[in-house]
Design a protein around this motif. Structure first.
Motif, PDB file in Angstrom:
ATOM      1  N   ALA A 276      -3.532   8.438 -17.267  1.00 12.59           N
ATOM      2  CA  ALA A 276      -2.098   8.659 -17.485  1.00 12.59           C
ATOM      3  C   ALA A 276      -1.345   7.331 -17.541  1.00 12.59           C
ATOM      4  O   ALA A 276      -1.823   6.315 -17.042  1.00 12.59           O
ATOM      5  N   GLU A 277      -0.163   7.362 -18.120  1.00  7.69           N
ATOM      6  CA  GLU A 277       0.614   6.144 -18.326  1.00  7.69           C
ATOM      7  C   GLU A 277       1.345   5.698 -17.063  1.00  7.69           C
ATOM      8  O   GLU A 277       1.345   4.520 -16.717  1.00  7.69           O
ATOM      9  N   MET A 278       2.015   6.654 -16.385  1.00 10.66           N
ATOM     10  CA  MET A 278       2.926   6.261 -15.303  1.00 10.66           C
ATOM     11  C   MET A 278       2.226   5.537 -14.149  1.00 10.66           C
ATOM     12  O   MET A 278       2.754   4.539 -13.643  1.00 10.66           O
ATOM     13  N   PRO A 279       1.052   5.985 -13.705  1.00  9.38           N
ATOM     14  CA  PRO A 279       0.400   5.229 -12.626  1.00  9.38           C
ATOM     15  C   PRO A 279       0.163   3.766 -13.002  1.00  9.38           C
ATOM     16  O   PRO A 279       0.405   2.867 -12.178  1.00  9.38           O
ATOM     17  N   THR A 280      -0.277   3.515 -14.224  1.00  8.43           N
ATOM     18  CA  THR A 280      -0.514   2.129 -14.639  1.00  8.43           C
ATOM     19  C   THR A 280       0.794   1.349 -14.759  1.00  8.43           C
ATOM     20  O   THR A 280       0.858   0.168 -14.412  1.00  8.43           O
ATOM     21  N   LEU A 281       1.838   2.023 -15.232  1.00  8.57           N
ATOM     22  CA  LEU A 281       3.144   1.339 -15.317  1.00  8.57           C
ATOM     23  C   LEU A 281       3.622   0.936 -13.925  1.00  8.57           C
ATOM     24  O   LEU A 281       4.102  -0.189 -13.721  1.00  8.57           O
ATOM     25  N   ALA A 282       3.488   1.854 -12.974  1.00  6.96           N
ATOM     26  CA  ALA A 282       3.940   1.561 -11.610  1.00  6.96           C
ATOM     27  C   ALA A 282       3.156   0.395 -11.027  1.00  6.96           C
ATOM     28  O   ALA A 282       3.709  -0.501 -10.381  1.00  6.96           O
ATOM     29  N   LEU A 283       1.853   0.408 -11.273  1.00  8.06           N
ATOM     30  CA  LEU A 283       1.008  -0.659 -10.740  1.00  8.06           C
ATOM     31  C   LEU A 283       1.333  -1.998 -11.399  1.00  8.06           C
ATOM     32  O   LEU A 283       1.480  -3.028 -10.733  1.00  8.06           O
ATOM     33  N   THR A 284       1.451  -1.978 -12.728  1.00  9.41           N
ATOM     34  CA  THR A 284       1.686  -3.208 -13.489  1.00  9.41           C
ATOM     35  C   THR A 284       3.012  -3.844 -13.088  1.00  9.41           C
ATOM     36  O   THR A 284       3.108  -5.055 -12.934  1.00  9.41           O
ATOM     37  N   CYS A 285       4.024  -2.995 -12.949  1.00  5.80           N
ATOM     38  CA  CYS A 285       5.365  -3.510 -12.672  1.00  5.80           C
ATOM     39  C   CYS A 285       5.629  -3.628 -11.176  1.00  5.80           C
ATOM     40  O   CYS A 285       6.762  -3.911 -10.767  1.00  5.80           O
ATOM     41  N   GLU A 286       4.626  -3.415 -10.359  1.00  7.91           N
ATOM     42  CA  GLU A 286       4.722  -3.561  -8.910  1.00  7.91           C
ATOM     43  C   GLU A 286       5.850  -2.721  -8.337  1.00  7.91           C
ATOM     44  O   GLU A 286       6.713  -3.194  -7.590  1.00  7.91           O
ATOM     45  N   ALA A 287       5.821  -1.443  -8.706  1.00 10.70           N
ATOM     46  CA  ALA A 287       6.851  -0.507  -8.246  1.00 10.70           C
ATOM     47  C   ALA A 287       6.595  -0.106  -6.799  1.00 10.70           C
ATOM     48  O   ALA A 287       5.485  -0.260  -6.286  1.00 10.70           O
ATOM     49  N   GLN A 288       7.666   0.385  -6.172  1.00 13.62           N
ATOM     50  CA  GLN A 288       7.571   0.920  -4.815  1.00 13.62           C
ATOM     51  C   GLN A 288       7.750   2.433  -4.913  1.00 13.62           C
ATOM     52  O   GLN A 288       8.588   2.924  -5.681  1.00 13.62           O
ATOM     53  N   ILE A 289       6.985   3.144  -4.095  1.00 14.81           N
ATOM     54  CA  ILE A 289       7.065   4.603  -4.123  1.00 14.81           C
ATOM     55  C   ILE A 289       7.674   5.069  -2.807  1.00 14.81           C
ATOM     56  O   ILE A 289       7.140   4.778  -1.731  1.00 14.81           O
ATOM     57  N   ASP A 290       8.788   5.795  -2.904  1.00 17.42           N
ATOM     58  CA  ASP A 290       9.434   6.349  -1.694  1.00 17.42           C
ATOM     59  C   ASP A 290       8.838   7.720  -1.407  1.00 17.42           C
ATOM     60  O   ASP A 290       8.792   8.586  -2.293  1.00 17.42           O
ATOM     61  N   VAL A 291       8.426   7.885  -0.162  1.00 18.60           N
ATOM     62  CA  VAL A 291       7.710   9.095   0.217  1.00 18.60           C
ATOM     63  C   VAL A 291       8.335   9.674   1.479  1.00 18.60           C
ATOM     64  O   VAL A 291       8.784   8.926   2.337  1.00 18.60           O
ATOM     65  N   VAL A 292       8.370  11.007   1.561  1.00 18.78           N
ATOM     66  CA  VAL A 292       8.827  11.662   2.799  1.00 18.78           C
ATOM     67  C   VAL A 292       7.763  12.644   3.259  1.00 18.78           C
ATOM     68  O   VAL A 292       7.200  13.371   2.440  1.00 18.78           O
ATOM     69  N   GLY A 293       7.500  12.629   4.544  1.00 16.36           N
ATOM     70  CA  GLY A 293       6.522  13.562   5.086  1.00 16.36           C
ATOM     71  C   GLY A 293       6.910  14.005   6.487  1.00 16.36           C
ATOM     72  O   GLY A 293       8.004  13.673   6.965  1.00 16.36           O
ATOM     73  N   ALA A 294       6.032  14.730   7.143  1.00 14.24           N
ATOM     74  CA  ALA A 294       6.334  15.252   8.477  1.00 14.24           C
ATOM     75  C   ALA A 294       6.611  14.128   9.460  1.00 14.24           C
ATOM     76  O   ALA A 294       7.385  14.273  10.401  1.00 14.24           O
ATOM     77  N   LYS A 295       5.988  12.977   9.239  1.00 15.67           N
ATOM     78  CA  LYS A 295       6.208  11.848  10.152  1.00 15.67           C
ATOM     79  C   LYS A 295       7.375  10.975   9.721  1.00 15.67           C
ATOM     80  O   LYS A 295       7.556   9.882  10.248  1.00 15.67           O
ATOM     81  N   GLY A 296       8.114  11.384   8.727  1.00 15.61           N
ATOM     82  CA  GLY A 296       9.281  10.619   8.292  1.00 15.61           C
ATOM     83  C   GLY A 296       9.085   9.959   6.944  1.00 15.61           C
ATOM     84  O   GLY A 296       8.181  10.318   6.194  1.00 15.61           O
ATOM     85  N   GLU A 297       9.954   8.992   6.662  1.00 13.62           N
ATOM     86  CA  GLU A 297       9.925   8.325   5.376  1.00 13.62           C
ATOM     87  C   GLU A 297       9.019   7.113   5.413  1.00 13.62           C
ATOM     88  O   GLU A 297       8.847   6.488   6.465  1.00 13.62           O
ATOM     89  N   ARG A 298       8.417   6.784   4.285  1.00 11.93           N
ATOM     90  CA  ARG A 298       7.744   5.498   4.179  1.00 11.93           C
ATOM     91  C   ARG A 298       7.775   5.037   2.735  1.00 11.93           C
ATOM     92  O   ARG A 298       8.054   5.823   1.812  1.00 11.93           O
ATOM     93  N   VAL A 299       7.494   3.776   2.574  1.00 13.36           N
ATOM     94  CA  VAL A 299       7.488   3.185   1.234  1.00 13.36           C
ATOM     95  C   VAL A 299       6.094   2.645   0.970  1.00 13.36           C
ATOM     96  O   VAL A 299       5.532   1.922   1.784  1.00 13.36           O
ATOM     97  N   LEU A 300       5.556   3.036  -0.163  1.00 12.97           N
ATOM     98  CA  LEU A 300       4.211   2.588  -0.536  1.00 12.97           C
ATOM     99  C   LEU A 300       4.309   1.681  -1.751  1.00 12.97           C
ATOM    100  O   LEU A 300       5.034   1.990  -2.703  1.00 12.97           O
ATOM    101  N   ALA A 301       3.576   0.590  -1.715  1.00 18.29           N
ATOM    102  CA  ALA A 301       3.419  -0.179  -2.951  1.00 18.29           C
ATOM    103  C   ALA A 301       2.519   0.638  -3.871  1.00 18.29           C
ATOM    104  O   ALA A 301       1.590   1.307  -3.415  1.00 18.29           O
ATOM    105  N   ALA A 302       2.800   0.577  -5.189  1.00 16.71           N
ATOM    106  CA  ALA A 302       1.990   1.350  -6.123  1.00 16.71           C
ATOM    107  C   ALA A 302       0.512   1.037  -5.936  1.00 16.71           C
ATOM    108  O   ALA A 302      -0.345   1.919  -6.014  1.00 16.71           O
ATOM    109  N   ALA A 303       0.224  -0.224  -5.637  1.00 19.39           N
ATOM    110  CA  ALA A 303      -1.174  -0.631  -5.482  1.00 19.39           C
ATOM    111  C   ALA A 303      -1.852   0.103  -4.337  1.00 19.39           C
ATOM    112  O   ALA A 303      -3.073   0.237  -4.309  1.00 19.39           O
ATOM    113  N   ASP A 304      -1.037   0.590  -3.362  1.00 16.54           N
ATOM    114  CA  ASP A 304      -1.624   1.277  -2.216  1.00 16.54           C
ATOM    115  C   ASP A 304      -1.656   2.793  -2.386  1.00 16.54           C
ATOM    116  O   ASP A 304      -2.159   3.508  -1.530  1.00 16.54           O
ATOM    117  N   LEU A 305      -1.099   3.293  -3.481  1.00 16.97           N
ATOM    118  CA  LEU A 305      -1.028   4.746  -3.664  1.00 16.97           C
ATOM    119  C   LEU A 305      -2.328   5.326  -4.218  1.00 16.97           C
ATOM    120  O   LEU A 305      -2.802   6.369  -3.781  1.00 16.97           O
TER     121      LEU A 305
END
Lengths: 288, 766
Positions: free
Chosen positions: A123-152
């Protein structure tokens, strides 16, 4: 190829959605546009007990453009990105790449967050996020966190998200107007999964490339950066010689699998060819 | 509908929109899935995940305990021998290779039915598949013809061989021809396994009426009457107790409508439990269950005189027919041997065509069966021979093309006989379609581009020729009835599989009765309309069904003449009949509608065992991207002569559709198996059919210069020709584009990966 039985909820808040997922004990799954996950279910490759539809949750969509960069809500659909004329100005790589996403009907339904969570290396979007060093905002039961695309992305269709976590947005860092970029992908028919693809961007100072970022589609289990190709260009003028060096580096550093659509040998060469074409269009595009 | 100012005899040959399309465009078509019955159960099939193995046990107890599940049918439920599916064209050696309707002792392909689950909904039936425990002792799988012909592992141990039949095609003295030749070319080629892929998957709805002892099967296509007889025999019922009902059908292309294992099992379930049973094949099982085709390879030689005159052809053809001989599984094998000579004058021929069984889905026909494969082989050889002999590609073909003066031209004799008589090209001049194709394609200008690199792509052109057999015998029947409202109802034994049958037959009836088309109602396909009929296969419906309509029209007008004469009190022969009105010499007249009360009804039929041969030529202009291996079809021209054009619009659709389907064959469609015999293609993301936007430039020119002498319409079957030349012509165009590399494609499909590897191999050699 018929859906297995499952329960369905469409909660009105993020907190409620997270609670439902957490209560599902790993067998509840969030669903956004459904363009990938419903076929997965129809093939009985996944049989979740509960689908948590994110459609009624406010503020999950929307595209915000600021000095800090571009923030895209997880429920933004491909069509929203293509229709947003500001985006073509603020980060032209995105609409150029998204134009390759599947077919018209699918682009009307599929979402940015869904694509990231599905983590298909073709798919295109995962590679775009990785290439452009995007940050991913995530919410879960333990609260919010931010993931670097490279760590997703941890494997084919696998992420580091917990079962109760939901992607809220993807944030791309500020994009200088002078940035050069290129995108090329090749598929057997228009709209098919890419046999290989390349996304790239770099700054140009005094005729030399800096901050070179090159990502590849469909040549590994996850989206990958082509570090050797980046190194072959970093600090050099983007010309015939450096392009050739980068192409060779790209083909040399990937180790794709063969499948019914293309051999490994072909994919290895193709990623170099596409990188060459993407670099030529990046270098040839009129500087702004 | 466009309204046409009607005068007599204006429908045949006109550009007339399909009457059935009003129904389809309004969403009013009725396909099998649109039909449901109260109390119906839904079927789902447990299919073997092992390609070759001995069945130890099939245990359905867990499935039977699942909600909504009523029954599971396995081989144990069938008393005595498991029925096998009969052959449409039997020959002396294929008997042991017939497919049992359900596997009992052995499985021989991935997807072979092992059990049928019956449940309240299709979803519950599919859920229950996981509850049927199957234990199979795996045996080594044979997937290619080499291991099949080694005969070390046998699919049918009792026969001692994996080759059910070898057909020989013979003509003249081939040894003498090769001894006298100045030049011989020999090569090996292969075409890949495909399937026809109708957009509507198969579906059946079987209903048993215990009161009357009648079985009704909805979902018929292609040949309902043969299938009705087959079903009746298997169910131990008289033919008349079985109805096959044809609804709208979303495409056939040779694969849909043959008798498959599911046909029996669904009906068996309906009778056993007294509930209607419905089954809609999903796409994944469609790909593993419906007939495959096209997996062929060859080692063949052509012999020439120095001037390019063909003197002989010999060699071997190998067709991988999969695990069983299905009803028409031998047709592609026989046809490859019969038609590889195409439209070329080859005085001496000896071909051996081997049918090989392997652990893959059993094969059948697909549009242009055997002909597409053979055309690819010979056209590749013709271009290579032209190059070696230093003769222009047009000249070497023109020199060997059949002419009008040679008609009827006998083709090779094929043995063993499977009921088809020796065959001959019926009429035509192949130089005419060829020259028209050269002219339409602007060959001289295009030839200048050959091999050139323009905008990063290598340009290539090629031309090739084909013949298409049509009008399969032996007979077709129709019934014609003047209704009380003055309409004429036409009941046809021909089947509608999406080809526009209702329009064609209405045109022929309207012209022959001299009535407006709007006064003709066409009913077709179902066994309830006629005592006997045949159907639509081998490009036969227009010629056979249409000619039967002519017969019926003539008889209906005779009855009309008699009725009108009685009313007017004159001798029948004194009446003139024109445009639906009988006129007496004194000016008095009777319109057709007025005698409706006389219940005029006639049977019409047409018998013919002589095939028609549509023929033609095609030109491809391609551009090859050497970086990606992508081949773009820049221009494509196909010219055919169909004897007589009934409807230029539907004909155009047939030819263009077939050409584009052929591009799918050449470039993208392939049923890939792994070494264990598992099918790796499970969806339309894997099986890549052409999309509407993929091939924008296809030009079709149809001619009617040489009517067929075999039928009163002069028409020829025309549904398949468009696909036949595509493989050979496109592969030659690719070879010509890449002439500087010396690339010679020998294996289809020409996927980007394969084309690029051919180029890269050539670069590495250089």
């Amino acid at each position: 190829m018929k859906l297995p039985s499952f329960d369905y909820q469409a909660p009105a808040s993020l907190a409620e959605a997270v609670a439902l997922l957490a209560a599902g004990d790993g067998s509840a799954r969030p669903i956004a546009g459904g363009q990938s996950f419903l076929p997965v279910m129809a093939f009985r490759l996944a049989e979740p007990s509960l689908l948590v539809d994110l459609r009624n949750i406010p503020d999950l969509s929307g595209i915000k453009i600021s000095d800090a960069g571009v923030r895209i809500g997880a429920m933004a659909r491909w069509r929203d990105l293509l229709d947003d004329v500001r985006l073509a100005e603020a980060m032209p790589l995105l609409p150029a790449a998204i134009d390759h996403v599947a077919h018209y009907q699918i682009r009307n339904r599929g979402t940015v967050g869904g694509s990231l969570a599905h983590a298909d290396p073709a798919a295109e979007m995962p590679t775009l996020a990785l290439t452009c060093e995007a940050q991913i905002d995530v919410v879960g039961a333990k609260g919010e966190r931010v993931l670097a695309a490279a760590d997703l992305f941890t494997g084919a269709l696998q992420t580091s998200l917990e079962p109760d976590e939901i992607i809220v947005a993807v944030r791309f860092p500020a994009w200088a107007k002078t940035k050069r970029w290129g995108f090329e992908e090749f598929s057997r028919r228009r709209g098919d999964f890419a046999l290989a693809g390349v996304a790239l961007c770099y700054d140009e100072t005094e005729g030399r490339a800096a901050n070179v970022r090159i990502g590849a589609i469909s040549v590994a289990d996850t989206p990958i950066r082509l570090k050797n190709a980046e190194a072959a260009l970093e600090g050099r003028a983007v010309d015939a010689a450096s392009i050739e060096a980068a192409m060779a580096a790209a083909s040399g550093e990937v180790d794709p699998a063969g499948d019914i659509h293309a051999s490994a040998r072909y994919r290895k060469a193709l990623v170099g060819t596409l990188l060459g074409r993407a670099l030529e269009s990046a270098a040839g595009r009129k500087a702004r | 509908m466009k309204t046409h100012a009607h005068t007599s005899n204006t429908y045949i040959g006109a550009h007339i929109e399909r009457v059935e399309d009003y129904r389809f465009l309004r969403g009013e078509g009725q396909y099998l899935d649109d039909v449901s019955r109260d109390g119906q159960w839904h079927a789902a099939f447990v299919r073997s995940s092992v390609a070759h193995g001995r069945i130890r046990s099939v245990d359905a107890s867990a499935a039977l305990a699942m909600p909504g599940v009523h029954a599971v049918i396995t081989a144990a439920d069938i008393e005595g021998d498991i029925p096998t599916i009969p052959f449409r064209r039997p020959n002396p050696t294929i008997g042991p290779y017939a497919q049992p309707v359900i596997a009992r002792d052995k499985v021989r392909y991935f997807g072979e039915p092992l059990a049928m689950v019956l449940a309240d909904t299709p979803e519950l039936a599919e859920d229950a598949l996981a509850g049927v425990m199957v234990d199979i002792e795996a045996l080594p799988a044979i997937i290619d013809r080499e291991s099949a012909m080694a005969d070390k592992i046998l699919l049918f141990e009792q026969t001692g061989t994996n080759v059910p039949t070898m057909f020989n095609a013979d003509k003249g003295d081939v040894d003498a021809a090769f001894a006298s030749a100045d030049y011989v070319i020999r090569d090996q080629f292969a075409t890949q396994r495909q399937t026809a892929l109708p957009m509507e998957t198969r579906g059946l709805l079987a209903e048993w009426d215990a009161q009357t002892g009648r079985l009704s099967v909805s979902g018929a296509a292609k040949l309902p009457f043969f299938n009705r007889t087959t079903m009746a025999k298997m169910m131990n019922l008289p033919d008349e107790a079985v109805d096959y009902i044809e609804l709208d059908v979303g495409g056939g292309f040779g694969a849909r409508g043959e008798f498959y294992p599911e046909d029996f099992l669904v009906a068996f379930g309906a009778r056993k439990f007294g509930h209607p049973v419905k089954w809609i094949e999903d796409r994944r099982e469609h790909l593993m269950a419906i007939g495959h085709s096209r997996e062929a390879s060859c080692d063949v030689e052509l012999a020439f005189k120095k001037d390019g005159t063909l003197v002989g052809m010999r060699g071997a053809l190998y067709i991988n027919i999969g695990a069983y001989v299905r009803p028409n599984g031998m047709t592609p094998v026989r046809n490859a041997a019969q038609f590889m000579s195409g439209p070329y004058r080859i005085p001496a021929i000896h071909l051996d065509a081997y049918a090989c069984v392997t652990n893959k889905t059993p094969a059948g026909t697909y549009r242009g069966p055997g002909r597409y494969e053979g055309c690819f082989f010979i056209e590749r050889l013709m271009d290579q021979a032209a190059g070696a002999l230093g003769i222009d590609r047009l000249d070497i073909r023109r020199k060997n093309l059949l002419t009008h003066e040679e008609m009827p031209y006998p083709l090779a004799t094929v043995l063993p006989s499977d009921g088809r008589a020796d065959t001959q090209c019926d009429s035509g001049d192949h130089r005419v379609t060829f020259d028209t194709c050269v002219k339409e394609s602007n060959w001289a200008e295009k030839a200048k581009l050959q091999g050139k690199l323009i905008d990063g792509r290598y340009q290539g052109i090629a031309i090739g020729c084909f013949i298409e057999g049509g009008a399969s015998g032996p007979q077709e029947n129709v019934r014609m009835l003047l209704e009380a409202d003055g309409m004429v109802s036409l009941f046809a034994g021909s089947s509608a599989i999406g080809q526009g049958l209702e329009t064609i037959l209405a045109q022929i009836a309207a012209d022959s009765l001299e009535l407006p088309m709007e006064r003709i109602r066409v009913f077709h396909g179902s066994t309830t309309y006629l005592k006997m009929g045949w159907g639509s296969y081998g490009s036969r419906a227009t010629v056979m069904g249409g000619s039967a309509v002519l017969d019926a029209s003539k008889k209906l007008l005779d009855l009309f003449r008699a009725s009108a004469a009685k009313r007017l009190g004159v001798a029948p022969e004194t009446l003139t009949i024109a445009e639906g009105v009988a006129k007496a010499a004194d000016g008095r007249s009777v319109p057709l509608a007025e005698v409706a009360g006389d219940r005029l009804e006639v049977d019409g039929s047409f018998k013919n065992n002589t095939p028609t041969y549509t023929y033609g030529a095609a030109m491809a202009h391609v551009a090859v991207d050497p970086g990606t291996g992508h081949v773009d079809v820049v221009d494509y021209v196909v010219v055919d002569d169909v004897g007589r054009i009934i409807n230029s619009m539907t004909l155009h659709g047939q030819v263009m559709g077939a050409a584009v389907q052929g591009f799918g064959s050449v470039f993208s469609e392939e049923l890939v198996y792994n070494a264990e015999g598992q099918l790796l293609v499970g969806s339309l993301a894997d099986y890549l059919v052409p999309l509407a936007s993929d091939y924008p430039v296809v030009r079709c020119v149809s001619m009617e210069s040489f009517p067929s002498p075999t039928n009163p319409l002069g028409a020829k079957g025309a549904g398949e020709g468009g696909i036949i030349p595509v493989g050979g012509v496109v592969a030659n165009a690719v070879a010509n584009a890449l002439q500087d590399f010396g690339v010679q494609p020998k294996i289809l499909p020409l996927s980007p990966s394969r084309v690029w590897e051919l180029i890269d191999d050539a670069r590495l050699r250089a």
